[in-house]
Design a protein around this motif. Structure first.
Motif, PDB file in Angstrom:
ATOM      1  N   ASP A 110      -5.441  -2.462   0.177  1.00 11.88           N
ATOM      2  CA  ASP A 110      -5.956  -2.873   2.086  1.00 11.88           C
ATOM      3  C   ASP A 110      -6.678  -3.329   2.729  1.00 11.88           C
ATOM      4  OD1 ASP A 110      -4.038  -2.805   3.995  1.00 11.88           O
ATOM      5  OD2 ASP A 110      -3.491  -0.321   4.933  1.00 11.88           O
ATOM      6  N   ILE A 111      -6.890  -3.813   3.499  1.00  8.32           N
ATOM      7  CA  ILE A 111      -7.358  -4.467   4.064  1.00  8.32           C
ATOM      8  C   ILE A 111      -7.584  -4.079   5.761  1.00  8.32           C
ATOM      9  CG2 ILE A 111      -8.267  -6.768   5.140  1.00  8.32           C
ATOM     10  CD1 ILE A 111      -7.271  -7.526   2.369  1.00  8.32           C
ATOM     11  N   SER A 112      -8.865  -3.733   6.102  1.00  6.60           N
ATOM     12  CA  SER A 112      -8.840  -2.995   7.618  1.00  6.60           C
ATOM     13  C   SER A 112      -8.146  -3.928   8.341  1.00  6.60           C
ATOM     14  CB  SER A 112     -10.195  -2.833   7.991  1.00  6.60           C
ATOM     15  OG  SER A 112     -11.333  -3.789   7.536  1.00  6.60           O
ATOM     16  N   ASP A 113      -8.255  -3.359   9.287  1.00  9.36           N
ATOM     17  CA  ASP A 113      -7.597  -4.554  10.564  1.00  9.36           C
ATOM     18  C   ASP A 113      -9.187  -5.362  11.960  1.00  9.36           C
ATOM     19  OD1 ASP A 113      -4.889  -3.681  11.193  1.00  9.36           O
ATOM     20  OD2 ASP A 113      -5.891  -2.754  12.190  1.00  9.36           O
ATOM     21  N   ASP A 114     -10.159  -5.814  11.010  1.00 11.27           N
ATOM     22  CA  ASP A 114     -11.177  -6.067  11.348  1.00 11.27           C
ATOM     23  C   ASP A 114     -11.558  -6.834   9.991  1.00 11.27           C
ATOM     24  OD1 ASP A 114     -12.367  -4.525   9.902  1.00 11.27           O
ATOM     25  OD2 ASP A 114     -13.761  -3.731  11.170  1.00 11.27           O
ATOM     26  N   ASN A 115     -11.068  -7.084   8.991  1.00 10.71           N
ATOM     27  CA  ASN A 115     -11.037  -8.706   8.078  1.00 10.71           C
ATOM     28  C   ASN A 115     -12.715  -7.221   7.271  1.00 10.71           C
ATOM     29  OD1 ASN A 115      -9.337  -9.681   5.974  1.00 10.71           O
ATOM     30  ND2 ASN A 115     -11.484 -11.322   7.099  1.00 10.71           N
ATOM     31  N   LEU A 116     -13.307  -6.258   7.780  1.00 10.91           N
ATOM     32  CA  LEU A 116     -14.780  -6.500   7.310  1.00 10.91           C
ATOM     33  C   LEU A 116     -14.529  -5.333   5.904  1.00 10.91           C
ATOM     34  CD1 LEU A 116     -16.983  -5.797  10.879  1.00 10.91           C
ATOM     35  CD2 LEU A 116     -16.550  -8.399   8.817  1.00 10.91           C
ATOM     36  N   ALA A 117     -13.500  -4.745   5.473  1.00 11.48           N
ATOM     37  CA  ALA A 117     -13.682  -3.499   4.595  1.00 11.48           C
ATOM     38  C   ALA A 117     -12.158  -3.645   3.468  1.00 11.48           C
ATOM     39  CB  ALA A 117     -13.339  -2.050   5.012  1.00 11.48           C
ATOM     40  N   ALA A 118     -12.230  -2.886   2.674  1.00 11.94           N
ATOM     41  CA  ALA A 118     -10.360  -3.146   2.180  1.00 11.94           C
ATOM     42  C   ALA A 118     -10.825  -1.740   0.537  1.00 11.94           C
ATOM     43  CB  ALA A 118     -10.917  -3.925   0.855  1.00 11.94           C
ATOM     44  N   VAL A 119      -9.743  -0.905   0.951  1.00  8.50           N
ATOM     45  CA  VAL A 119      -9.060   0.458  -0.617  1.00  8.50           C
ATOM     46  C   VAL A 119      -9.249  -0.551  -1.527  1.00  8.50           C
ATOM     47  CG1 VAL A 119     -10.733   2.170   1.819  1.00  8.50           C
ATOM     48  CG2 VAL A 119      -7.418   1.370   1.294  1.00  8.50           C
ATOM     49  N   ILE A 120      -9.051   0.166  -2.403  1.00  7.42           N
ATOM     50  CA  ILE A 120      -8.399   0.305  -3.820  1.00  7.42           C
ATOM     51  C   ILE A 120      -8.371   1.003  -4.288  1.00  7.42           C
ATOM     52  CG2 ILE A 120      -7.569  -0.862  -6.245  1.00  7.42           C
ATOM     53  CD1 ILE A 120      -9.921  -3.153  -5.508  1.00  7.42           C
ATOM     54  N   LEU A 121      -6.882   1.384  -4.649  1.00  7.66           N
ATOM     55  CA  LEU A 121      -6.579   2.850  -5.255  1.00  7.66           C
ATOM     56  C   LEU A 121      -6.421   3.222  -6.662  1.00  7.66           C
ATOM     57  CD1 LEU A 121      -5.823   6.083  -5.123  1.00  7.66           C
ATOM     58  CD2 LEU A 121      -3.442   5.127  -3.808  1.00  7.66           C
ATOM     59  N   THR A 122      -6.823   3.289  -7.427  1.00  7.72           N
ATOM     60  CA  THR A 122      -6.010   3.798  -8.469  1.00  7.72           C
ATOM     61  C   THR A 122      -5.919   5.145  -8.687  1.00  7.72           C
ATOM     62  OG1 THR A 122      -8.524   4.811  -9.738  1.00  7.72           O
ATOM     63  CG2 THR A 122      -8.616   2.559  -9.268  1.00  7.72           C
ATOM     64  N   TYR A 123      -5.633   5.685  -9.907  1.00 10.94           N
ATOM     65  CA  TYR A 123      -5.558   6.860 -10.635  1.00 10.94           C
ATOM     66  C   TYR A 123      -5.493   8.097  -9.955  1.00 10.94           C
ATOM     67  CZ  TYR A 123      -0.252   4.918 -12.495  1.00 10.94           C
ATOM     68  OH  TYR A 123       0.549   4.404 -13.165  1.00 10.94           O
ATOM     69  N   ARG A 124      -6.959   7.691  -9.824  1.00 10.65           N
ATOM     70  CA  ARG A 124      -7.901   8.738  -9.995  1.00 10.65           C
ATOM     71  C   ARG A 124      -8.775   8.467  -8.810  1.00 10.65           C
ATOM     72  NH1 ARG A 124     -11.232  10.420 -14.928  1.00 10.65           N
ATOM     73  NH2 ARG A 124      -9.532  11.064 -15.856  1.00 10.65           N
ATOM     74  N   ALA A 125      -9.075   7.615  -8.089  1.00 10.45           N
ATOM     75  CA  ALA A 125      -9.654   7.330  -7.441  1.00 10.45           C
ATOM     76  C   ALA A 125      -9.901   6.694  -6.304  1.00 10.45           C
ATOM     77  CB  ALA A 125     -11.279   7.743  -7.339  1.00 10.45           C
ATOM     78  N   VAL A 126     -10.584   6.143  -4.804  1.00 12.09           N
ATOM     79  CA  VAL A 126     -10.840   5.632  -3.768  1.00 12.09           C
ATOM     80  C   VAL A 126     -11.748   5.040  -3.800  1.00 12.09           C
ATOM     81  CG1 VAL A 126      -9.871   4.644  -1.827  1.00 12.09           C
ATOM     82  CG2 VAL A 126      -8.171   6.490  -2.634  1.00 12.09           C
ATOM     83  N   TYR A 127     -11.564   3.739  -3.916  1.00 10.78           N
ATOM     84  CA  TYR A 127     -12.974   2.813  -3.936  1.00 10.78           C
ATOM     85  C   TYR A 127     -13.314   1.736  -2.961  1.00 10.78           C
ATOM     86  CZ  TYR A 127     -12.865   4.090  -8.885  1.00 10.78           C
ATOM     87  OH  TYR A 127     -12.929   4.491 -10.106  1.00 10.78           O
ATOM     88  N   TYR A 128     -13.939   2.095  -1.657  1.00 13.86           N
ATOM     89  CA  TYR A 128     -14.101   1.048  -0.518  1.00 13.86           C
ATOM     90  C   TYR A 128     -14.636   0.390  -0.891  1.00 13.86           C
ATOM     91  CZ  TYR A 128     -15.328   1.007   4.009  1.00 13.86           C
ATOM     92  OH  TYR A 128     -15.821   0.404   5.601  1.00 13.86           O
ATOM     93  N   TYR A 129     -15.105  -0.871  -0.352  1.00 17.19           N
ATOM     94  CA  TYR A 129     -15.776  -2.127   0.110  1.00 17.19           C
ATOM     95  C   TYR A 129     -16.017  -2.443   1.172  1.00 17.19           C
ATOM     96  CZ  TYR A 129     -14.152  -2.404  -5.075  1.00 17.19           C
ATOM     97  OH  TYR A 129     -14.207  -2.127  -6.525  1.00 17.19           O
TER      98      TYR A 129
END
Length: 219
Positions: free
Chosen positions: A200-219
């Motif tokens: 998913d991508i944040s509304d302000d387009n400044l961050a994203a997250v990727i979910l795997t089977y084990r963790a959430v990665y924040y960009y």
């Protein structure tokens, strides 16, 4: 950190929830879908899992729905349903469905506003992660079984109804990679921890997250 349960799905028809998106029309409403093998229903739930409603998405087909996203376009709320699952990498094309977000009510019907049929430039892929980048008018799709996963983009509003070829953006090398031993034994251990299953991508387009089977990665 261990996850904390805040509720349970009340609707028994949600047999394999796949994808989750918040409503832009109503507070405290989330949308979810069933994985493949189910009908073309999109379900509304509360943050604690209470059934709030559902709608039958007409003019669509659930070959293998895997993810959905909510977004605002021209001051109107939309949902994107990603029919992108392909466990055996055998489908020549996949489909993204876009529908105006309705209010949550029971046994409703809605029609697809537009759909995006596409293929990958490097052959069929399995994917479970899709996100909408409204600022750049594009949809991002992240492959699941490639090592490392590969990110692709498609136009959010194509100019034609022709099947498009997704643009390959590159590999996400910051996600964990399995060792050779992981790859060899994962089918036996059912441990696919490195594979992405949501994005998913944040509304302000400044961050994203990727979910795997084990963790959430924040960009």
């Amino acid at each position: 950190m261990l996850p904390v349960a805040i509720g349970a799905l009340e609707d028994a028809s949600i047999r394999e929830a796949s994808g989750l998106a918040r409503s832009y029309r109503q507070d405290n409403v989330l949308w979810t879908i069933n994985d493949n093998g189910a009908d073309e229903w999109v379900h509304a739930i509360s943050p604690r899992g209470k059934r709030l409603g559902e709608f039958d998405l007409k003019r669509s087909k659930n070959k293998d729905w895997e993810d959905l996203a909510s977004f605002m376009l021209d001051d109107k709320p939309y949902l994107l349903i990603a029919d992108i699952g392909d466990n055996e990498a055998k489908h020549e094309s996949r489909t993204l469905y876009v529908v105006k977000e309705p209010k949550a009510k029971k046994n409703d019907e809605e029609k697809v506003d537009w759909q995006i049929d596409f293929r990958y430039p490097d052959g069929p892929r399995d994917a479970e992660s899709a996100a909408v980048d409204v600022e750049n008018q594009r949809v991002l799709v992240l492959s699941k079984r490639d090592i490392p996963p590969v990110l692709y983009e498609l136009p959010l509003r194509p100019d034609s109804e022709e099947t498009l070829t997704a643009k390959k953006l590159g590999a996400i090398t910051s996600l964990p990679r399995p060792s050779r031993q992981d790859i060899e034994f994962a089918p036996k251990l059912n441990d696919w921890y490195w594979q992405p299953v949501g994005m998913d991508i944040s509304d302000d387009n400044l961050a994203a997250v990727i979910l795997t089977y084990r963790a959430v990665y924040y960009y």
